[in-house]
Design a protein around this motif. Structure first.
Motif, PDB file in Angstrom:
ATOM      1  N   UNK A 118       0.819  -1.191   0.000  1.00 20.14           N
ATOM      2  CA  UNK A 118       0.000   0.000   0.000  1.00 20.14           C
ATOM      3  C   UNK A 118       0.863   1.256   0.000  1.00 20.14           C
ATOM      4  N   UNK A 119       1.893   1.267   0.829  1.00 14.64           N
ATOM      5  CA  UNK A 119       2.772   2.423   0.911  1.00 14.64           C
ATOM      6  C   UNK A 119       3.475   2.677  -0.418  1.00 14.64           C
ATOM      7  N   UNK A 120       3.878   1.616  -1.079  1.00 16.95           N
ATOM      8  CA  UNK A 120       4.571   1.726  -2.360  1.00 16.95           C
ATOM      9  C   UNK A 120       3.656   2.355  -3.415  1.00 16.95           C
ATOM     10  N   UNK A 121       2.383   1.954  -3.418  1.00 19.69           N
ATOM     11  CA  UNK A 121       1.431   2.499  -4.372  1.00 19.69           C
ATOM     12  C   UNK A 121       1.229   3.998  -4.142  1.00 19.69           C
ATOM     13  N   UNK A 126      -9.394  -5.101  -0.997  1.00 20.11           N
ATOM     14  CA  UNK A 126     -10.800  -5.037  -0.602  1.00 20.11           C
ATOM     15  C   UNK A 126     -11.612  -4.258  -1.644  1.00 20.11           C
ATOM     16  N   UNK A 127     -11.092  -3.117  -2.078  1.00 23.68           N
ATOM     17  CA  UNK A 127     -11.788  -2.328  -3.102  1.00 23.68           C
ATOM     18  C   UNK A 127     -11.938  -3.116  -4.395  1.00 23.68           C
ATOM     19  N   UNK A 128     -10.886  -3.798  -4.770  1.00 24.01           N
ATOM     20  CA  UNK A 128     -10.922  -4.578  -6.006  1.00 24.01           C
ATOM     21  C   UNK A 128     -11.986  -5.666  -5.932  1.00 24.01           C
ATOM     22  N   UNK A 129     -12.054  -6.344  -4.810  1.00 24.06           N
ATOM     23  CA  UNK A 129     -13.044  -7.413  -4.643  1.00 24.06           C
ATOM     24  C   UNK A 129     -14.465  -6.850  -4.655  1.00 24.06           C
TER      25      UNK A 129
END
Length: 105
Positions: free
Chosen positions: A1-4, A86-89
């Motif tokens: 997440x941090x990398x994104x 979670x958003x993707x799902x």
């Protein structure tokens, strides 16, 4: 997440940097041929804007996820940029359960 998040913050400055370098190069080349300053600046700015937009779009495309409806022929789809799992799902389930199925004409 941090990398994104880091990549998301660097996307626009990186695109602007590449566009500025290419635009400045074009402007300097035009000036060496005796092109008026106003025309060279206008061309350099146009090149800058197009290169920056293209690089931004290219970077954004690599981090994009698309979910489509599973019904054959349905054109419904959802595009997400840098989604969490979670958003993707959630959007995958929404794409599978949308109420109206549009067909290609």
């Amino acid at each position: 997440m941090r990398r994104a998040l880091k990549l998301r913050r660097l996307r626009l400055p990186a695109a602007a940097l590449v566009g500025a370098v290419v635009g400045a190069d074009i402007g300097l080349r035009l000036r060496s041929y005796g092109v008026p300053v106003s025309l060279a600046v206008a061309c350099a700015l146009a090149v800058f804007a197009n290169i920056a937009a293209a690089v931004n779009n290219l970077i954004e495309t690599t981090s994009r996820t698309t979910h489509r409806c599973a019904v054959p022929g349905c054109t419904f789809r959802v595009r997400l940029t840098d989604p969490t799992a979670v958003e993707s799902r959630q959007w995958q389930e929404a794409a599978a359960a949308h109420p109206t199925h549009t067909r290609r004409a």
